[in-house]
Design an enzyme around this catalytic site. Structure first.
Site, PDB file in Angstrom:
ATOM      1  N   ALA A 255       0.836  -1.197   0.000  1.00 12.95           N
ATOM      2  CA  ALA A 255       0.000   0.000   0.000  1.00 12.95           C
ATOM      3  C   ALA A 255       0.869   1.244   0.000  1.00 12.95           C
ATOM      4  CB  ALA A 255      -0.908  -0.003   1.221  1.00 12.95           C
ATOM      5  N   LYS A 256       0.411   2.259  -0.717  1.00 16.76           N
ATOM      6  CA  LYS A 256       1.175   3.504  -0.777  1.00 16.76           C
ATOM      7  C   LYS A 256       1.316   4.113   0.605  1.00 16.76           C
ATOM      8  CE  LYS A 256       0.800   4.336  -5.520  1.00 16.76           C
ATOM      9  NZ  LYS A 256       0.374   5.052  -6.672  1.00 16.76           N
ATOM     10  N   ARG A 257       0.354   3.789   1.467  1.00 15.32           N
ATOM     11  CA  ARG A 257       0.391   4.383   2.798  1.00 15.32           C
ATOM     12  C   ARG A 257       1.202   3.552   3.789  1.00 15.32           C
ATOM     13  NH1 ARG A 257      -4.224   6.251   0.805  1.00 15.32           N
ATOM     14  NH2 ARG A 257      -5.219   4.226   0.932  1.00 15.32           N
ATOM     15  N   SER A 261       6.839   2.688   1.559  1.00 14.69           N
ATOM     16  CA  SER A 261       6.668   2.335   0.161  1.00 14.69           C
ATOM     17  C   SER A 261       7.295   3.358  -0.771  1.00 14.69           C
ATOM     18  CB  SER A 261       5.194   2.157  -0.166  1.00 14.69           C
ATOM     19  OG  SER A 261       4.557   3.403  -0.095  1.00 14.69           O
TER      20      SER A 261
END
Ligand code: GLU
Length: 485
Positions: A255-257, A261
């Site tokens: 996940a980008k969060r 990442s």
């Protein structure tokens, strides 16, 4: 032989994620391995997703990662412009879209929102997409011209046949064939005049002489449509390499969060750029001998994209930490010190010899933020449990420790030179005189001066850093604690 030319083609939509950097790295390695050119192209045609400052992040990241591009918006190599919004102004996309219209491989579509929203939708890969019904394909030439003359808004769509099939080749997945009836008539030129990514990437990769396209496998399902564009133009198709998904430890898409990442987030968390690049190289690729530590130069030499795996790659922060630690161990001391100093200063405000402390921790940390936990006892003696003096292997207990510290205290009070060598001499003389093992003495002394079970250095090195006054104060404190126990 044709010169290998690869491109990294990011959309300036925010931070540069691990997956983006991996595409960039593999493109870079493919080019450099073959002494080819690595190009940067900015894909900013989706004006809604454009994020201010994102282009600067791309430049910064490539630079920090050592992925120097040979051509790009800032380095003309004769294939410019290198920014799609600027390419659009040259009319290139419209010119090629019109060529497709001539060939009946594309058509104007004037359908308005209401009509489109009344059309059937289909769920493809979890997303609801509208299947265009080719309504405008049946417009006569005159009708199209009248609409254009009246200034009616339009898009240009690809005309995919209802019969037959299309096969495209991926270097890792091999040949993939799909029924043409499954291909939607995707938009090539949007109503704002901008090309879609789908169209621009084909036109640009061709006109910029790109030989290898590396990208995430989320583009795999669209590739037959790109194949049809190449075939319609009669252009040679570049080699496609679609990369496996990157997942987290739970095998979910990273996940980008997730906090680690993006490349810049990782650097901020104290990772070294070279280690991150090395680690990312292994997210989906491995050399024949399963070696793991590679400099960028070595990667260039060893990288063979045919060894990229199709199975998802797990982003394992524990492994990355380990790898980072390996980089810190071999880093030259001055570079290490330059990077470690701010972290040391955060934990240590007193007048310590920070270089000596840095040398102690260099091989013991995985990332810079680990420094705090290694060195904070220098700043002030932590609260510690008196039972720490008891150590079976060293044959120490509370009584023996008290005796040792009490006997050593006057000796250490008399000692002038608090350099490590001379302190060590003093303690080993005492060991010899007592006829015991080293640990019998070193353990209680180290416990008293550090209050820690694990320290980055031995008792006398710690005392050297602390100096005479503080070392004696801590030993007296230890004696007190042992007496009260
Ligand atoms: N602009 C696309 C992206 O950032 C690039 C995909 C490609 O490399 O073709 O996802």
């Amino acid at each position: 032989m044709t010169k290998i030319r690869t491109r990294y083609a990011p959309s300036p939509t925010g931070k540069m994620h691990v997956g983006n950097l991996r595409s960039a790295l593999y493109e870079f390695l493919i080019a450099k391995h073959a002494e080819g050119d690595f190009m940067l192209r900015i894909e900013d045609t989706d004006q809604e997703r454009f994020v201010e400052g994102a282009t600067e992040i791309i430049y910064r990241t490539l630079e920090k990662a050592g992925l120097t591009h040979d051509e790009g918006p800032d380095k003309d190599g004769g294939y410019g412009p290198y920014v799609q919004s600027e390419r659009m102004k040259t009319g290139i996309y419209m010119k090629y879209a019109k060529e497709l219209i001539e060939k009946r491989e594309a058509y104007y579509c004037f359908c308005d929102k209401e009509r489109l929203s009344s059309l059937k939708t289909e769920v493809v890969e979890g997303k609801e997409i509208m299947i265009y019904d080719k309504h405008c394909l049946s417009l006569s030439k005159e009708e199209v011209e009248a609409n254009l003359a009246a200034g009616k808004p339009y898009v240009i769509r690809q005309n995919n046949p209802q019969e037959g099939s299309t096969t495209f080749h991926d270097e890792l997945y091999g040949d993939i064939t799909v029924e043409n009836a499954e291909l939607d008539d995707m938009i090539l030129i949007k109503s704002d005049g901008y090309p879609t990514y789908n169209f621009a990437n084909v036109v640009d990769d061709h006109t910029m002489n790109i030989t290898h396209v590396v990208r995430g496998n989320e583009y795999l399902s669209s590739s037959p449509k790109y194949q049809r564009l190449y075939e319609a133009f009669g252009w040679e198709v570049p080699a496609y390499v679609h990369l496996p998904l990157i997942t987290d430890e739970n095998h979910k898409k990273l996940a980008k969060r997730s906090g680690h990442s993006s490349f810049e987030d990782l650097l901020e968390q104290g990772f070294v750029a070279e280690a991150v690049v090395n680690y990312i190289a292994l997210l989906g690729w491995s050399p024949e001998d399963n070696r793991e530590i590679f400099s960028l130069e070595e990667l260039i030499r060893e990288f063979d994209y045919r060894r990229i795996s199709k199975s998802p790659a797990v982003f394992d922060i524990v492994k990355l930490r380990w790898m980072n630690g390996e980089y810190l161990k071999t880093m030259d001391f001055d570079t290490f010190y330059g990077m470690a100093e701010p972290y040391l200063r955060q934990s240590l405000t007193k007048d310590f010899d920070l270089k000596k402390i840095a040398a102690m921790v260099k091989t013991r940390i995985e990332v810079f933020p680990d420094i705090a936990g290694q060195v904070d006892f220098f700043e002030s003696l932590p609260e510690y449990d008196v039972q720490m003096y008891v150590h079976k292997k060293m044959k120490t207990d509370l009584g023996s420790s008290l005796e040792v510290l009490q006997e050593l205290l006057p000796i250490l009070e008399r000692q002038e030179d608090y350099g490590n060598d001379s302190l060590y001499q003093t303690l080993t003389d005492y060991v010899a005189q007592k006829g015991c093992k080293n640990g019998y003495v070193m353990w209680p002394v180290r416990t008293a001066v550090s209050g820690r079970q694990m320290t980055p250095a031995g008792a006398t090195e710690i005392m050297e850093i602390l100096g005479k006054e503080e070392s004696l104060a801590r030993i007296r404190k230890g004696i007190e604690k042992l007496q009260d126990a």
